[in-house]
Design an enzyme around this catalytic site. Structure first.
Site, PDB file in Angstrom:
ATOM      1  N   GLU A  33       0.995  -1.247  -0.321  1.00 30.90           N
ATOM      2  CA  GLU A  33       0.427   0.461  -0.159  1.00 30.90           C
ATOM      3  C   GLU A  33       0.680   1.328   0.197  1.00 30.90           C
ATOM      4  O   GLU A  33       2.096   1.090   0.422  1.00 30.90           O
ATOM      5  CB  GLU A  33      -0.990   0.040   1.249  1.00 30.90           C
ATOM      6  CG  GLU A  33      -0.194   0.345   2.425  1.00 30.90           C
ATOM      7  CD  GLU A  33      -0.796   1.479   3.197  1.00 30.90           C
ATOM      8  OE1 GLU A  33      -1.111   2.701   2.720  1.00 30.90           O
ATOM      9  OE2 GLU A  33      -0.991   1.268   4.608  1.00 30.90           O
ATOM     10  N   HIS A  60      -1.059   4.451   7.998  1.00 27.44           N
ATOM     11  CA  HIS A  60      -0.463   4.224   7.088  1.00 27.44           C
ATOM     12  C   HIS A  60       0.403   4.512   7.063  1.00 27.44           C
ATOM     13  O   HIS A  60       0.616   5.552   7.206  1.00 27.44           O
ATOM     14  CB  HIS A  60      -1.487   5.065   6.030  1.00 27.44           C
ATOM     15  CG  HIS A  60      -2.972   4.823   5.693  1.00 27.44           C
ATOM     16  ND1 HIS A  60      -3.023   3.137   4.913  1.00 27.44           N
ATOM     17  CD2 HIS A  60      -3.637   5.103   5.688  1.00 27.44           C
ATOM     18  CE1 HIS A  60      -4.424   3.171   4.524  1.00 27.44           C
ATOM     19  NE2 HIS A  60      -4.685   4.388   5.702  1.00 27.44           N
TER      20      HIS A  60
END
EC number: 3.1.-.-
Lengths: 562, 562
Positions: free
Chosen positions: A200, A375
Site C-alpha cells: 500500500e 498508514h
C-alpha cells in the site's frame, strides 16, 4: 535452450486490481494461478460532488462474473469501508466464501445483516497463524499494525513463486493492547524469497516513520485532566485502539462515558463482544443520563470527526442533539485529521463549537497530537520493502503520485529499475518463468449505487442531473390539432431551477411568442413531424435564453396532438 | 453631571460589515459618522458546490441603496478579488467614486472594462501619503505588506475618535522591490490614540511570524538552477512580487519567459505599465515559440495553481494545451499552497503531471518553501495590536474560529475583556462618548450572481436545482375533457436524471396505471379542480417511486383540458 510450452503459458500467474489504483477507495485485488482465483478485499468508495445523487461506488466485477467457477474465496485484510464496503453488492451477484479475522468478520456481519445476506453467506474465521489451501495456491498470513484491530498481510505460495500482499499497514513498535506486528514472520517470508510484493502507498509522500498510536493516548489523557467541564471527543468508530485509550483516560479522570452515533455504538458492541475492547461495566452511561450528571464527570465519545453533516458531532455543534447539549467551557476534541476533501465541513463544525463557547482542540495532528495515521510513512514502506526483498514490486492503494513516490522508495532499497509495475485498475501483470510483463487489460471501472434495488445509474442520467443542477429546466407544453397541425391551446411554460424574480415573467412571455412563431413558420407549407417541431423549438428557445441569461436550461417541449 | 443630548446620539459613529465576517470572501465594511458614510472594499466570493450553478456571491447592499445620499466614497485597500470583485455589481446600482492606489486601480479598470462601466466611473488615485476629507471624516493611510503590491491600511479621524482599518497585511521586513510597510507611521497613529482597530484575522490560528516573500525567491532560483529541461511554474497572477522573483530567477539561469493564462497576461500588463514589475525587453517570448527553443532555455509562468480545471496548468497537465507540451524530465513548480477546498483539484493535476514524466515540486509550503502566506500569523497580528493600542477591537476577515482566536491574541497584548466585538455581517457597533455597544442589525446576506443581466437567484430556485441534481425529475402529461374531467389521452411520462436502464420501462408503466387510477377515483363523484388532481398525482406517484427506488425525483404533473 529455453522451451516455453503452451502448458506454462496456461498456468501463468496473474495479478490485477479491480479497484484501489489511482484512487483511495474500493480496494479489490485478484491473484490468479491457472484455474484458481482468489480475491483480496472488496471495498467501496464515496462519490465526490460531481456524481450527483450517487450513494456509493463499487468495483466493476464483470471479470469475476465471467470467471465465477474459478473463484475460490474472498480474503479480507481488515474491516475498513474501502476494503469491505462492496461485499454486499458482490454477494448479490456471486456467492463466495469470505475469509477474515474475528474482528473483521464482526464488521462484515453488521453489513450483511443490514442487507439481509447474513444467512446465505459462508464466513470463515482466520488468524495470523492460519494456513489455507486453494487448489495450487497455499495461503498464510502475518499480523500488521493499522488504525483498526486484527489486520493481516497475506502470503500466496504459488508454483511460480511467493506473492505478498501487505494490506494496509504501519509499523507501531508500541501498539495499544500489545497487538504487535509479526516482524519476525515478515523477515522469514523475505528470507524464503518473494517474487512479487504488493504494498500500500497511501503515505508514500510523507517522510519519516509514523508515530505510535500510544502518543495519541498521552495527549488524550492530558486533555481530559485539564478539562474543567464536560469532554466531547470524536474519532473514527473503527479505531478501536484509540477508543480503548479514550476509555482508559475516562477511567483515570474518574468520569463516565456516553457513546453517540449509530456506527460508534455498533462497532463498540462488536469490539466488546469479540474481546478487542475492555470497558468496566459501570463506566458506560446512556446519552440521556448526561444532563443529570455534573459536567466534570462526563465524557461523550461520538462519530462525525470528518464533518459529516448528519453525524453526532455536527448535530451537537449546531445545538440540534436531543440528549446532549454543548455548554460554555465544555472541551471538544477532534481526535482525527480531516481526510482531503473534508476540511470545509470540519471547519464549519469548529466554528459552531466556538460559537457555543466550547474549548475546541482541533487542527493538524502535528499541532494537537490528537491523531496519528494508520498508514506507514516512507520509512515504514522502506522497512517493508527491505524485509520482503521482492524481485517484482506492485505499489497499490494510492493515487498516481503516491504510487510514483513508492516506486522511488523501492528503488532506493534495491528493487531493480523496470521491476516495479505501476498499473491501473484492470491492467494485468502476468508472470511466467520468473518474468513479469504487463500487456493485457480486463474490464474495470466504477459501478454506481444509487438508491436501492434498482440498478446502476447511466452516464446520460448523470449528465442530465448536471445540466438540471446548474441551469434548471423549462417545460414547454403545446397542444396542436391532429388534423392540420395548427395551435389549439397557447403554449404554456413551466420552469424549475431557472426562473428569476420579476424579470422572468417577461422572459417567459417572450418564449411563448417565439414558440408560436417557430411553429407557424414550420407548419406554413405542410404539417411537420413532431420530432422536427420539438427540435426546432429547443433550438430557437435555447438560443434566445442563452442570449438573455447566459444560461442553458434543459428545454423539454411537450406536444399534445388532439 | 453627564448630559447626553439628542445631537450626540444623532452624530454617533457606526461601524459594520456587509461581508467578510464568518467567511473568507466578499469583504465590505462601512464607517459612518452622522451623514457621512464611507465604504471599505467591495469583494466577491466564489460559491461552494451546494450553490448549484451560481457564478459569484456579492454582498447584499440594501442598506447602501437606502442611504445612497450619504455615501461619500468607496476606498479599496488592495486589488484581490475578495476586495474588488463586487465593484461592477455595486456600480450597477449605485454610482460612487472609487479611491485606490495606482496598482489597485489598474486591476479595477480591467474589471470595469469587461463590464463596460469604465467610462462612467470616477476613479481617484491615492497613495500612502494622501489625505482625504469627507464631511466630518478625515482619512489618511499607511502602507502594508501583503501578497499583492500597493496595499493600504486606513485611518479615519472622526469627531468621536480615530478608527483604523488594517486591510490585509503581514509584516515583511525584507520585502521584494523594497516596498516597506510604514511601521513608523503605524506607531505614530498608535501614539495619537486609536479608538477602534478593525484588523484582519485570516491566519489568527497560526503561531509565529509569517516568513518573508524573499524566502520563496531563494527556493525558486535554486529549483531553476537544478532543472535540466523546461521549467513550468504556476502561481497567483496577482502576486506580482513573486512574479518579479520568477523573472529574476529566469534571468540568472539564462532562460526566456513565456506567460500562459489570460489573467497572468492581463495582470503582468498592468504591473509593467504602472511600474510594479521590471522585465528586460528580450526576456519575454510568445508561448508559440516555446517548442522551437532548447528546453533548458525556457521558463513557462502560468495560472492554475489552485487546480482550476480550465486554467493553463490543468490544460498543460492533461496534455491539452495547444502551444506548450510538458515532456519527461521537465520541472513543474506549484508556487502556491492549495486554498482549503482546492486540495483535490490540485492533487489531480499533480497526478497528471507525474504521468507525463515531469519532476513536480508540490506539497505544503513548509516542505517546498515555494509559498509564503500574505496574511499575518499570530505574531504579526499581535505586533499590529501592539502598535495601535486600540481601546476597542473588531476582528474581521475570517471565519468564526479565526475571529475568536484573534480576540484572545488582542487580550494577550492588553485589549480589555469586553472591548472586543465579534460581530456578524450586518451587526452594527455604535460608538458614542467613547462607549461602544452592539445592539442594532442592518440587512445583510449573500446576493447570488447567476449568468448575466438577469438578477438574483432565489432560494426556491436553488432548492429545485438541488432536488433535480440528486434525484432528477418525472413529467407526467395528462389530457382531460373540459366537460366531464374524463381522461382523453393516456398519461405520458418523461423523465430526466431519473430513469434506469431496463427496470425503468416497467416502473413507468406502473406509474401510468397509478395516475389513471388516482384520476378516476378523484373524479368519480364530481369533477375536481386541477390543483387537487395535481397534488394527489404528486402524492401517489411520489410515494410509489420512493418505495420502489428510495429516490424522490421532482414530479411535475401537467394537465391539459380540452
Amino acid at each position: 535452450m529455453e522451451v516455453i510450452t503452451l502448458t506454462v503459458i496456461k498456468n501463468a500467474l496473474s495479478i490485477f486490481a479491480l479497484g484501489g489504483i489511482n484512487e483511495i477507495g474500493k480496494n479489490m485485488y485478484v491473484i490468479q494461478y491457472a484455474d484458481d482465483l482468489l480475491i483480496v478485499d472488496c471495498g467501496a468508495k464515496f462519490p465526490d460532488e460531481s456524481l450527483l445523487g450517487i450513494d456509493l461506488i463499487i468495483p466493476d466485477i464483470t471479470y469475476l462474473q465471467e470467471h465465477k467457477e474459478k473463484i475460490k474465496g474472498l480474503i479480507v485484510t481488515h474491516g475498513h469501508e474501502d476494503h469491505i464496503g462492496g461485499i454486499p453488492y458482490l454477494l448479490k451477484k456471486i456467492n463466495v466464501p469470505i475469509y477474515g479475522t474475528r474482528f473483521t468478520l464482526g464488521l462484515i456481519e453488521l453489513k450483511l445483516k443490514e442487507h439481509k445476506l447474513l444467512r446465505e453467506t459462508e464466513l470463515i474465521e482466520i488468524g495470523s497463524d492460519s494456513a489455507l489451501h486453494f487448489g495450487q495456491i497455499d495461503v498464510s498470513f502475518f499480523r500488521t499494525n493499522h488504525s483498526i484491530p486484527d489486520c493481516l498481510g497475506i502470503v500466496f505460495q504459488t508454483p511460480e513463486g511467493n506473492i505478498v500482499h501487505t494490506g494496509d499497514f504501519k509499523f507501531d513498535l508500541t501498539p495499544v493492547n500489545n497487538q504487535f506486528a509479526d516482524i519476525h514472520k515478515m523477515a522469514e517470508v523475505g528470507t524464503q524469497g518473494v517474487l512479487v510484493l504488493i504494498s500500500e502507498s497511501t503515505n508514500a509522500e510523507r517522510p519519516g516513520l509514523t508515530p505510535s498510536e500510544k502518543l495519541v493516548g498521552h495527549h488524550i489523557e492530558e486533555a481530559f485532566l485539564h478539562a474543567e467541564r464536560k469532554v466531547i471527543i470524536s474519532t473514527f468508530a473503527s479505531n478501536v485502539n484509540r477508543i480503548q485509550q479514550i476509555v482508559d483516560a475516562t477511567i483515570v479522570t474518574n468520569r463516565k462515558l456516553a457513546l453517540l452515533g449509530r456506527s460508534m455504538v455498533n462497532v463498540v458492541d462488536v469490539a466488546l463482544e469479540r474481546g478487542y475492547l475492555t470497558i468496566p461495566e459501570d463506566l458506560l452511561i446512556d446519552a440521556r443520563e448526561v444532563k443529570y450528571l455534573p459536567p466534570e464527570d462526563v465524557v461523550v465519545l461520538c462519530t462525525g470527526s470528518q464533518g459529516e453533516p448528519l453525524a453526532a458531532l455536527a448535530r451537537l455543534a449546531s445545538g440540534n442533539h436531543r440528549e446532549v447539549k454543548i455548554l460554555p467551557e465544555d472541551t471538544v476534541i477532534l481526535a482525527a485529521s480531516p481526510i482531503p476533501g473534508n476540511e470545509k465541513g470540519v471547519s464549519r463544525i469548529v466554528d459552531n463549537l466556538f460559537q457555543l463557547g466550547a474549548k475546541v482542540i482541533y487542527g493538524s495532528s502535528s499541532n494537537t497530537g490528537m491523531h496519528v495515521s494508520g498508514h506507514g510513512y516512507q520509512e515504514d514502506l522502506k522497512l517493508m520493502l527491505t524485509l520482503m526483498k521482492p524481485k517484482f514490486f506492485i505499489p497499490i492503494h494510492g493515487e498516481f503520485r503516491m504510487l510514483h513516490q513508492h516506486r522511488l522508495l523501492a528503488e532506493s532499497v534495491g528493487v531493480k529499475r523496470g521491476h516495479t509495475f505501476i498499473i491501473k485498475n484492470g491492467d494485468v501483470v502476468d508472470i511466467e518463468n520468473a518474468k513479469a510483463r504487463q500487456t493485457r487489460k480486463i474490464p474495470s471501472g466504477d459501478t454506481y449505487v444509487d438508491g436501492i434495488g434498482i440498478g446502476e445509474v447511466e452516464g446520460i442520467v448523470l449528465r442530465d442531473r448536471k445540466q438540471l443542477s446548474e441551469d434548471g429546466m423549462l417545460v414547454i407544453v403545446l397542444t396542436l390539432s391532429k388534423a392540420d397541425g395548427s395551435i389549439i391551446l397557447e403554449p404554456d411554460t413551466i420552469s424549475r431551477g431557472f426562473v428569476y424574480a420579476k424579470e422572468s415573467e417577461d422572459l417567459l412571455l417572450k418564449v411563448n411568442v417565439l414558440v408560436k412563431a417557430t411553429i407557424s413558420e414550420l407548419q406554413e407549407e405542410s404539417k411537420q413531424q413532431l420530432f422536427v417541431l420539438k427540435r426546432e423549438i429547443k433550438k430557437a428557445v435555447g438560443q434566445y435564453l442563452f442570449s438573455q441569461t447566459k444560461r442553458k436550461p434543459m428545454i423539454l417541449p411537450i406536444i399534445i396532438e388532439i
